[in-house]
Design an enzyme around this catalytic site. Structure first.
Site, mmCIF file in Angstrom:
data_model
loop_
_atom_site.group_PDB
_atom_site.id
_atom_site.type_symbol
_atom_site.label_atom_id
_atom_site.label_comp_id
_atom_site.label_asym_id
_atom_site.label_seq_id
_atom_site.Cartn_x
_atom_site.Cartn_y
_atom_site.Cartn_z
ATOM 1 N N CYS A 9 0.858 -1.202 0.000
ATOM 2 C CA CYS A 9 0.000 0.000 0.000
ATOM 3 C C CYS A 9 0.887 1.243 0.000
ATOM 4 O O CYS A 9 0.743 2.136 0.838
ATOM 5 C CB CYS A 9 -0.941 0.013 1.196
ATOM 6 S SG CYS A 9 -1.811 -1.542 1.498
ATOM 7 N N GLY A 65 6.121 7.977 0.074
ATOM 8 C CA GLY A 65 7.021 8.578 1.047
ATOM 9 C C GLY A 65 7.790 7.573 1.889
ATOM 10 O O GLY A 65 8.992 7.743 2.134
ATOM 11 N N LYS A 66 7.120 6.514 2.331
ATOM 12 C CA LYS A 66 7.805 5.528 3.178
ATOM 13 C C LYS A 66 8.846 4.751 2.377
ATOM 14 O O LYS A 66 9.903 4.393 2.905
ATOM 15 C CB LYS A 66 6.788 4.601 3.825
ATOM 16 C CG LYS A 66 5.843 5.320 4.780
ATOM 17 C CD LYS A 66 4.836 4.364 5.373
ATOM 18 C CE LYS A 66 3.880 5.092 6.315
ATOM 19 N NZ LYS A 66 2.994 6.041 5.589
ATOM 20 N N ASP A 119 1.306 -1.197 -4.901
ATOM 21 C CA ASP A 119 0.016 -0.564 -4.651
ATOM 22 C C ASP A 119 -1.041 -1.226 -5.533
ATOM 23 O O ASP A 119 -0.738 -1.707 -6.634
ATOM 24 C CB ASP A 119 0.063 0.936 -4.926
ATOM 25 C CG ASP A 119 -1.068 1.679 -4.222
ATOM 26 O OD1 ASP A 119 -0.874 2.085 -3.057
ATOM 27 O OD2 ASP A 119 -2.149 1.832 -4.821
ATOM 28 N N ASP A 138 1.433 -0.399 6.082
ATOM 29 C CA ASP A 138 0.628 0.781 6.402
ATOM 30 C C ASP A 138 -0.741 0.588 5.755
ATOM 31 O O ASP A 138 -0.918 0.868 4.567
ATOM 32 C CB ASP A 138 1.324 2.041 5.870
ATOM 33 C CG ASP A 138 0.630 3.310 6.322
ATOM 34 O OD1 ASP A 138 0.086 3.314 7.433
ATOM 35 O OD2 ASP A 138 0.626 4.295 5.558
ATOM 36 N N CYS A 164 -3.175 5.528 10.121
ATOM 37 C CA CYS A 164 -3.322 6.949 10.439
ATOM 38 C C CYS A 164 -4.689 7.166 11.093
ATOM 39 O O CYS A 164 -5.382 8.139 10.812
ATOM 40 C CB CYS A 164 -3.149 7.831 9.206
ATOM 41 S SG CYS A 164 -4.297 7.484 7.859
#
Length: 440
Positions: free
Chosen positions: A261, A266-267, A285, A330, A382
Protein backbone atom coordinates in the site's frame (compact mmCIF):
# COMPACT_ATOMS: atom_id res chain seq x y z
CA UNK A 1 -16.43 37.33 -11.15
CA UNK A 2 -12.76 37.34 -12.17
CA UNK A 3 -11.27 39.05 -15.19
CA UNK A 4 -11.01 35.67 -16.90
CA UNK A 5 -14.76 35.19 -16.47
CA UNK A 6 -14.40 32.43 -13.87
CA UNK A 7 -16.40 32.67 -10.64
CA UNK A 8 -14.58 30.88 -7.77
CA UNK A 9 -17.66 30.89 -5.51
CA UNK A 10 -19.78 29.26 -8.21
CA UNK A 11 -17.12 26.56 -8.60
CA UNK A 12 -17.18 25.92 -4.85
CA UNK A 13 -20.99 25.78 -4.83
CA UNK A 14 -20.95 23.23 -7.65
CA UNK A 15 -18.40 20.99 -5.92
CA UNK A 16 -20.14 21.17 -2.55
CA UNK A 17 -23.47 20.22 -4.12
CA UNK A 18 -21.83 17.29 -5.90
CA UNK A 19 -20.16 16.18 -2.68
CA UNK A 20 -23.37 16.29 -0.65
CA UNK A 21 -25.18 14.30 -3.32
CA UNK A 22 -22.57 11.78 -4.41
CA UNK A 23 -19.95 11.68 -1.68
CA UNK A 24 -16.37 11.46 -2.94
CA UNK A 25 -13.10 12.74 -1.56
CA UNK A 26 -12.40 16.44 -1.11
CA UNK A 27 -8.78 16.21 -2.26
CA UNK A 28 -9.90 14.69 -5.57
CA UNK A 29 -12.58 17.34 -6.02
CA UNK A 30 -10.11 20.22 -5.80
CA UNK A 31 -7.91 18.53 -8.38
CA UNK A 32 -10.73 18.41 -10.94
CA UNK A 33 -11.41 20.71 -13.86
CA UNK A 34 -13.87 22.83 -11.89
CA UNK A 35 -10.94 24.12 -9.80
CA UNK A 36 -7.98 23.79 -12.13
CA UNK A 37 -9.70 26.03 -14.70
CA UNK A 38 -9.52 28.95 -12.25
CA UNK A 39 -6.59 31.42 -12.29
CA UNK A 40 -4.08 30.74 -9.46
CA UNK A 41 -5.28 33.42 -7.05
CA UNK A 42 -8.94 32.54 -7.45
CA UNK A 43 -8.13 28.85 -7.20
CA UNK A 44 -6.38 29.42 -3.86
CA UNK A 45 -9.43 31.29 -2.55
CA UNK A 46 -11.84 28.64 -3.85
CA UNK A 47 -9.78 25.80 -2.36
CA UNK A 48 -9.71 27.48 1.06
CA UNK A 49 -13.46 28.12 0.93
CA UNK A 50 -14.26 24.58 -0.25
CA UNK A 51 -12.15 22.89 2.42
CA UNK A 52 -13.38 25.32 5.06
CA UNK A 53 -17.09 24.74 4.42
CA UNK A 54 -16.41 20.99 4.28
CA UNK A 55 -14.53 21.04 7.58
CA UNK A 56 -17.02 23.27 9.44
CA UNK A 57 -20.14 21.70 7.97
CA UNK A 58 -21.88 20.73 11.24
CA UNK A 59 -21.17 24.10 12.83
CA UNK A 60 -22.39 25.97 9.77
CA UNK A 61 -25.53 23.83 9.50
CA UNK A 62 -26.36 24.64 13.11
CA UNK A 63 -25.82 28.39 12.57
CA UNK A 64 -27.93 28.22 9.41
CA UNK A 65 -30.84 26.84 11.41
CA UNK A 66 -30.45 29.53 14.07
CA UNK A 67 -30.24 32.39 11.53
CA UNK A 68 -33.09 31.24 9.27
CA UNK A 69 -35.29 29.79 12.04
CA UNK A 70 -35.77 26.74 9.84
CA UNK A 71 -34.85 23.10 10.24
CA UNK A 72 -32.18 21.70 7.87
CA UNK A 73 -34.83 19.70 6.02
CA UNK A 74 -36.84 22.85 5.30
CA UNK A 75 -34.10 24.30 3.08
CA UNK A 76 -32.95 22.97 -0.28
CA UNK A 77 -29.34 21.83 -0.48
CA UNK A 78 -28.62 24.76 -2.81
CA UNK A 79 -29.95 27.32 -0.34
CA UNK A 80 -28.32 25.72 2.71
CA UNK A 81 -24.92 25.55 1.05
CA UNK A 82 -25.14 29.19 -0.08
CA UNK A 83 -25.79 30.29 3.50
CA UNK A 84 -22.93 28.11 4.76
CA UNK A 85 -20.53 29.51 2.15
CA UNK A 86 -21.42 33.05 3.16
CA UNK A 87 -21.12 32.26 6.86
CA UNK A 88 -17.70 30.69 6.42
CA UNK A 89 -16.43 33.79 4.62
CA UNK A 90 -17.83 36.09 7.32
CA UNK A 91 -16.77 34.07 10.37
CA UNK A 92 -13.58 32.28 9.40
CA UNK A 93 -11.91 33.93 6.39
CA UNK A 94 -10.00 37.10 7.13
CA UNK A 95 -9.31 39.73 4.47
CA UNK A 96 -12.68 39.51 2.73
CA UNK A 97 -14.85 42.65 3.11
CA UNK A 98 -18.18 41.58 4.67
CA UNK A 99 -20.24 43.39 2.03
CA UNK A 100 -18.35 41.55 -0.73
CA UNK A 101 -18.87 38.16 0.94
CA UNK A 102 -22.61 38.84 1.25
CA UNK A 103 -23.10 40.37 -2.21
CA UNK A 104 -21.11 37.74 -4.14
CA UNK A 105 -22.77 34.86 -2.32
CA UNK A 106 -26.31 36.19 -2.73
CA UNK A 107 -25.60 36.69 -6.44
CA UNK A 108 -25.44 32.89 -6.81
CA UNK A 109 -29.08 32.46 -5.76
CA UNK A 110 -31.36 30.84 -8.31
CA UNK A 111 -34.40 33.02 -7.69
CA UNK A 112 -35.49 36.19 -5.80
CA UNK A 113 -36.95 34.22 -2.90
CA UNK A 114 -33.71 32.33 -2.32
CA UNK A 115 -31.70 35.53 -2.68
CA UNK A 116 -33.83 37.25 -0.03
CA UNK A 117 -33.46 34.36 2.43
CA UNK A 118 -29.67 34.09 1.98
CA UNK A 119 -29.24 37.85 2.22
CA UNK A 120 -31.31 38.07 5.41
CA UNK A 121 -29.41 35.19 7.06
CA UNK A 122 -25.99 36.62 6.27
CA UNK A 123 -26.88 40.16 7.33
CA UNK A 124 -28.28 38.81 10.59
CA UNK A 125 -25.00 36.93 11.08
CA UNK A 126 -23.12 40.22 10.69
CA UNK A 127 -25.27 41.85 13.38
CA UNK A 128 -25.21 38.91 15.78
CA UNK A 129 -21.79 37.34 15.11
CA UNK A 130 -20.68 37.71 18.73
CA UNK A 131 -23.74 35.81 19.93
CA UNK A 132 -23.35 32.84 17.58
CA UNK A 133 -22.11 29.70 19.25
CA UNK A 134 -22.80 26.01 19.85
CA UNK A 135 -25.59 24.84 22.16
CA UNK A 136 -24.78 24.86 25.91
CA UNK A 137 -22.33 22.17 27.02
CA UNK A 138 -24.17 21.72 30.31
CA UNK A 139 -27.29 20.51 28.52
CA UNK A 140 -25.66 17.97 26.20
CA UNK A 141 -21.85 17.82 26.23
CA UNK A 142 -21.59 15.48 23.25
CA UNK A 143 -23.82 17.70 21.08
CA UNK A 144 -21.98 20.82 22.20
CA UNK A 145 -18.59 19.40 21.24
CA UNK A 146 -19.93 17.95 17.99
CA UNK A 147 -21.22 21.32 16.80
CA UNK A 148 -18.38 23.39 18.27
CA UNK A 149 -15.71 21.36 16.45
CA UNK A 150 -17.84 20.00 13.59
CA UNK A 151 -17.17 16.36 14.40
CA UNK A 152 -20.10 13.88 14.23
CA UNK A 153 -21.55 12.75 17.55
CA UNK A 154 -20.48 9.06 17.28
CA UNK A 155 -16.84 10.11 16.90
CA UNK A 156 -17.08 12.62 19.76
CA UNK A 157 -18.71 9.98 21.95
CA UNK A 158 -15.96 7.48 21.15
CA UNK A 159 -13.14 9.84 22.11
CA UNK A 160 -14.96 11.16 25.17
CA UNK A 161 -15.08 7.58 26.40
CA UNK A 162 -11.44 6.96 25.58
CA UNK A 163 -9.84 10.27 26.57
CA UNK A 164 -12.18 12.03 28.99
CA UNK A 165 -13.67 15.51 28.55
CA UNK A 166 -10.57 17.71 28.79
CA UNK A 167 -8.27 15.68 26.57
CA UNK A 168 -11.04 14.86 24.10
CA UNK A 169 -11.72 18.57 23.57
CA UNK A 170 -8.00 19.21 23.06
CA UNK A 171 -7.95 16.47 20.42
CA UNK A 172 -11.04 17.84 18.65
CA UNK A 173 -9.53 21.32 18.61
CA UNK A 174 -6.34 19.94 17.04
CA UNK A 175 -8.45 18.39 14.26
CA UNK A 176 -9.46 21.93 13.21
CA UNK A 177 -5.99 23.48 13.26
CA UNK A 178 -4.05 23.74 10.04
CA UNK A 179 -0.89 21.66 10.53
CA UNK A 180 2.52 22.87 9.33
CA UNK A 181 3.98 21.52 6.12
CA UNK A 182 6.41 18.75 7.06
CA UNK A 183 9.39 18.03 4.82
CA UNK A 184 11.73 15.05 4.89
CA UNK A 185 15.23 16.09 3.81
CA UNK A 186 16.96 13.89 1.25
CA UNK A 187 20.10 13.44 3.31
CA UNK A 188 21.82 11.67 0.43
CA UNK A 189 22.03 15.09 -1.25
CA UNK A 190 22.01 17.69 1.52
CA UNK A 191 22.14 17.96 5.31
CA UNK A 192 19.18 19.24 7.29
CA UNK A 193 21.01 22.31 8.59
CA UNK A 194 22.18 23.32 5.12
CA UNK A 195 18.71 22.89 3.63
CA UNK A 196 17.16 24.83 6.49
CA UNK A 197 19.55 27.68 5.76
CA UNK A 198 18.46 27.66 2.11
CA UNK A 199 14.81 27.89 3.10
CA UNK A 200 15.47 30.73 5.54
CA UNK A 201 17.54 32.63 2.97
CA UNK A 202 14.62 32.34 0.53
CA UNK A 203 12.31 34.00 3.06
CA UNK A 204 10.50 30.97 4.47
CA UNK A 205 9.85 30.49 8.17
CA UNK A 206 11.07 27.00 8.97
CA UNK A 207 12.55 25.11 11.88
CA UNK A 208 13.92 21.61 12.62
CA UNK A 209 11.31 19.00 13.39
CA UNK A 210 11.57 18.29 17.15
CA UNK A 211 10.82 14.57 16.70
CA UNK A 212 12.47 13.63 13.40
CA UNK A 213 16.21 13.91 12.90
CA UNK A 214 15.76 14.64 9.19
CA UNK A 215 12.53 16.61 9.23
CA UNK A 216 11.74 20.29 8.77
CA UNK A 217 8.49 22.07 9.60
CA UNK A 218 7.44 24.98 7.40
CA UNK A 219 5.21 27.66 8.92
CA UNK A 220 2.63 29.36 6.70
CA UNK A 221 1.35 28.52 3.21
CA UNK A 222 3.79 27.14 0.66
CA UNK A 223 3.60 25.18 -2.57
CA UNK A 224 6.15 22.32 -2.31
CA UNK A 225 7.08 22.47 -6.00
CA UNK A 226 7.99 26.16 -5.60
CA UNK A 227 10.33 25.65 -2.66
CA UNK A 228 14.09 25.90 -3.23
CA UNK A 229 15.63 22.51 -3.87
CA UNK A 230 12.51 20.85 -5.26
CA UNK A 231 13.85 20.28 -8.81
CA UNK A 232 17.13 18.98 -7.37
CA UNK A 233 15.30 16.44 -5.21
CA UNK A 234 16.52 17.81 -1.89
CA UNK A 235 13.31 16.91 -0.03
CA UNK A 236 9.85 15.42 -0.22
CA UNK A 237 6.67 16.10 1.72
CA UNK A 238 6.09 13.65 4.58
CA UNK A 239 4.40 14.04 7.95
CA UNK A 240 6.55 13.61 11.03
CA UNK A 241 4.70 10.46 12.08
CA UNK A 242 5.53 8.73 8.80
CA UNK A 243 9.15 9.85 9.13
CA UNK A 244 9.26 8.16 12.54
CA UNK A 245 7.95 4.96 10.99
CA UNK A 246 11.05 4.92 8.80
CA UNK A 247 13.24 5.25 11.88
CA UNK A 248 11.41 2.34 13.54
CA UNK A 249 11.85 0.22 10.40
CA UNK A 250 15.59 1.06 10.45
CA UNK A 251 16.56 -0.57 7.12
CA UNK A 252 20.21 -1.31 6.44
CA UNK A 253 22.21 -1.03 3.21
CA UNK A 254 21.88 -4.09 1.01
CA UNK A 255 18.56 -5.23 2.48
CA UNK A 256 15.36 -6.07 0.65
CA UNK A 257 12.33 -4.05 1.77
CA UNK A 258 8.65 -4.49 0.92
CA UNK A 259 6.26 -1.52 1.16
CA UNK A 260 2.65 -2.65 0.82
CA UNK A 261 0.00 0.00 0.00
CA UNK A 262 2.91 2.27 -0.87
CA UNK A 263 1.38 5.28 -2.65
CA UNK A 264 2.24 8.11 -2.72
CA UNK A 265 5.65 6.63 -1.91
CA UNK A 266 7.02 8.58 1.05
CA UNK A 267 7.81 5.53 3.18
CA UNK A 268 9.56 3.85 0.24
CA UNK A 269 11.63 6.97 -0.37
CA UNK A 270 12.56 7.21 3.29
CA UNK A 271 13.62 3.56 3.40
CA UNK A 272 15.80 3.96 0.30
CA UNK A 273 17.48 7.02 1.79
CA UNK A 274 18.10 5.21 5.10
CA UNK A 275 19.72 2.38 3.10
CA UNK A 276 21.85 4.94 1.24
CA UNK A 277 20.12 3.74 -1.95
CA UNK A 278 21.89 0.41 -1.58
CA UNK A 279 19.48 -2.54 -1.74
CA UNK A 280 15.94 -2.93 -3.03
CA UNK A 281 12.70 -1.28 -1.95
CA UNK A 282 9.68 -2.87 -3.61
CA UNK A 283 6.82 -0.33 -3.57
CA UNK A 284 3.49 -1.97 -4.30
CA UNK A 285 0.02 -0.56 -4.65
CA UNK A 286 -3.38 -1.80 -5.77
CA UNK A 287 -3.88 1.12 -8.15
CA UNK A 288 -1.59 1.00 -11.17
CA UNK A 289 -2.56 4.58 -12.03
CA UNK A 290 -0.83 5.78 -8.86
CA UNK A 291 2.49 4.02 -9.43
CA UNK A 292 3.88 6.74 -11.75
CA UNK A 293 3.76 9.07 -8.72
CA UNK A 294 6.26 6.82 -6.99
CA UNK A 295 8.46 6.41 -10.05
CA UNK A 296 8.66 10.13 -10.80
CA UNK A 297 9.23 10.90 -7.13
CA UNK A 298 12.08 8.41 -6.88
CA UNK A 299 13.61 9.79 -10.07
CA UNK A 300 13.47 13.37 -8.74
CA UNK A 301 15.13 12.24 -5.50
CA UNK A 302 17.79 10.25 -7.38
CA UNK A 303 16.77 6.92 -5.81
CA UNK A 304 17.51 3.83 -7.88
CA UNK A 305 16.65 1.30 -5.15
CA UNK A 306 12.89 1.93 -5.43
CA UNK A 307 10.95 -0.39 -7.76
CA UNK A 308 7.18 -0.33 -8.27
CA UNK A 309 4.70 -3.14 -8.78
CA UNK A 310 0.92 -3.31 -9.10
CA UNK A 311 -0.34 -5.65 -6.40
CA UNK A 312 -3.41 -6.39 -4.29
CA UNK A 313 -2.13 -6.61 -0.71
CA UNK A 314 -5.13 -8.68 0.36
CA UNK A 315 -3.96 -11.50 -1.95
CA UNK A 316 -0.97 -13.61 -0.97
CA UNK A 317 1.87 -14.36 -3.35
CA UNK A 318 3.83 -17.59 -2.67
CA UNK A 319 6.93 -15.97 -4.14
CA UNK A 320 6.95 -13.46 -1.26
CA UNK A 321 7.29 -16.08 1.49
CA UNK A 322 10.25 -15.11 3.68
CA UNK A 323 11.70 -13.00 0.87
CA UNK A 324 12.08 -9.63 2.63
CA UNK A 325 14.24 -8.39 5.48
CA UNK A 326 11.73 -5.73 6.52
CA UNK A 327 8.12 -5.03 5.59
CA UNK A 328 6.11 -1.81 5.84
CA UNK A 329 2.43 -2.58 6.41
CA UNK A 330 0.63 0.78 6.40
CA UNK A 331 -2.96 -0.39 5.94
CA UNK A 332 -6.09 1.41 4.71
CA UNK A 333 -7.96 2.74 7.75
CA UNK A 334 -10.72 5.04 8.96
CA UNK A 335 -8.33 8.01 8.88
CA UNK A 336 -9.45 9.57 12.16
CA UNK A 337 -5.90 10.76 12.79
CA UNK A 338 -5.75 13.01 9.72
CA UNK A 339 -8.99 14.99 10.00
CA UNK A 340 -7.05 18.27 9.95
CA UNK A 341 -5.71 17.41 6.49
CA UNK A 342 -8.70 15.49 5.12
CA UNK A 343 -11.78 17.13 6.66
CA UNK A 344 -14.27 15.07 4.65
CA UNK A 345 -13.15 11.90 6.47
CA UNK A 346 -14.79 13.12 9.68
CA UNK A 347 -18.22 12.51 8.17
CA UNK A 348 -17.38 8.92 7.26
CA UNK A 349 -16.57 8.13 10.88
CA UNK A 350 -17.00 4.44 11.68
CA UNK A 351 -18.90 3.61 8.50
CA UNK A 352 -17.84 0.21 7.16
CA UNK A 353 -15.37 -0.36 10.00
CA UNK A 354 -16.05 -4.10 10.27
CA UNK A 355 -15.23 -4.64 6.59
CA UNK A 356 -12.20 -2.40 6.93
CA UNK A 357 -10.85 -4.36 9.87
CA UNK A 358 -11.25 -7.60 7.90
CA UNK A 359 -9.18 -6.08 5.06
CA UNK A 360 -6.53 -4.88 7.51
CA UNK A 361 -6.15 -8.34 8.99
CA UNK A 362 -5.74 -9.96 5.58
CA UNK A 363 -3.08 -7.44 4.61
CA UNK A 364 -1.24 -7.87 7.91
CA UNK A 365 -1.22 -11.65 7.51
CA UNK A 366 0.15 -11.40 3.97
CA UNK A 367 2.79 -8.92 5.14
CA UNK A 368 3.84 -11.37 7.85
CA UNK A 369 4.34 -14.18 5.32
CA UNK A 370 6.81 -12.01 3.44
CA UNK A 371 9.11 -11.45 6.44
CA UNK A 372 12.18 -13.66 6.68
CA UNK A 373 13.00 -15.31 10.04
CA UNK A 374 14.61 -12.64 12.20
CA UNK A 375 13.13 -9.89 10.03
CA UNK A 376 10.97 -6.91 11.02
CA UNK A 377 7.37 -6.01 10.25
CA UNK A 378 6.11 -2.49 11.01
CA UNK A 379 2.33 -2.17 11.16
CA UNK A 380 0.84 1.32 11.00
CA UNK A 381 -2.38 3.27 10.53
CA UNK A 382 -3.32 6.95 10.44
CA UNK A 383 -6.29 6.37 12.73
CA UNK A 384 -6.79 6.32 16.50
CA UNK A 385 -9.29 3.55 17.16
CA UNK A 386 -8.19 0.69 19.36
CA UNK A 387 -10.09 -1.76 17.14
CA UNK A 388 -7.83 -0.93 14.17
CA UNK A 389 -4.65 -0.57 16.22
CA UNK A 390 -3.93 -2.30 19.54
CA UNK A 391 -6.64 -4.90 19.08
CA UNK A 392 -5.45 -5.64 15.55
CA UNK A 393 -1.92 -6.33 16.80
CA UNK A 394 -3.19 -8.45 19.71
CA UNK A 395 -5.33 -10.52 17.35
CA UNK A 396 -2.39 -11.02 14.99
CA UNK A 397 0.02 -12.08 17.73
CA UNK A 398 -2.52 -14.52 19.16
CA UNK A 399 -2.49 -16.44 15.88
CA UNK A 400 1.18 -16.01 14.97
CA UNK A 401 3.46 -17.32 17.76
CA UNK A 402 6.41 -16.92 15.39
CA UNK A 403 6.15 -13.12 15.84
CA UNK A 404 6.71 -11.02 18.94
CA UNK A 405 6.24 -7.31 19.68
CA UNK A 406 9.53 -5.47 20.10
CA UNK A 407 9.81 -2.22 22.04
CA UNK A 408 11.55 0.77 20.47
CA UNK A 409 12.46 4.38 21.12
CA UNK A 410 12.10 7.04 18.44
CA UNK A 411 12.04 10.84 18.50
CA UNK A 412 12.43 10.80 22.28
CA UNK A 413 9.32 8.61 22.60
CA UNK A 414 9.23 5.03 23.88
CA UNK A 415 6.77 2.35 22.87
CA UNK A 416 4.80 0.15 25.24
CA UNK A 417 4.51 -3.50 24.27
CA UNK A 418 6.05 -2.65 20.89
CA UNK A 419 3.27 -0.12 20.15
CA UNK A 420 3.17 3.68 20.05
CA UNK A 421 0.29 6.08 19.36
CA UNK A 422 0.94 9.65 18.22
CA UNK A 423 -1.78 12.23 18.95
CA UNK A 424 -2.26 15.55 17.12
CA UNK A 425 -2.89 17.50 20.36
CA UNK A 426 0.10 15.99 22.17
CA UNK A 427 2.78 15.32 19.58
CA UNK A 428 1.67 17.86 16.93
CA UNK A 429 1.78 15.21 14.23
CA UNK A 430 -0.86 13.26 12.35
CA UNK A 431 -2.75 10.88 14.59
CA UNK A 432 -0.74 7.72 13.95
CA UNK A 433 -0.21 4.22 15.32
CA UNK A 434 2.99 2.19 15.06
CA UNK A 435 3.77 -1.39 16.03
CA UNK A 436 7.11 -3.15 15.60
CA UNK A 437 6.88 -6.92 15.20
CA UNK A 438 9.84 -9.27 14.79
CA UNK A 439 9.68 -12.71 13.31
CA UNK A 440 11.34 -15.07 15.77
Amino acid sequence: MTAAGKDPRRSVLSLLLQGRENGGYANLAVQGEEMTALPPRERAFATALFYGVTERRLTLEYYTGVLTARSPDALSAHTAILVQMGLYQLLYMGGIPPHAAVYETVALAENPGEAALVNAALRRALREAAALGPPPRTRDLCRHLSIAYSIPRPTVKYFLGRLGEKECEAFLAACNRKPPLSLRVNTLRIGRREFLERLTAAGYEAHPDPLSAYGIELVGPAAPAELPGYPEGLFFVQDTASQLEGAVLAPLPGEKILDLCACPGGKSFGAAIEMRDDGRVEARDLHASKLPLIRTGAERLGLTAVHTKESDATQSDPADTGAFDRVICDVPCSGLGVLAKKPDLRYRGFSGQEELIAVQRRILENAARAVRPGGVLVYSTCTLTQEENEEAVAFFLSSRPDFSAEDFSVGGLTSSGGMLTLWPHIHHTDGFFLAKLRRI
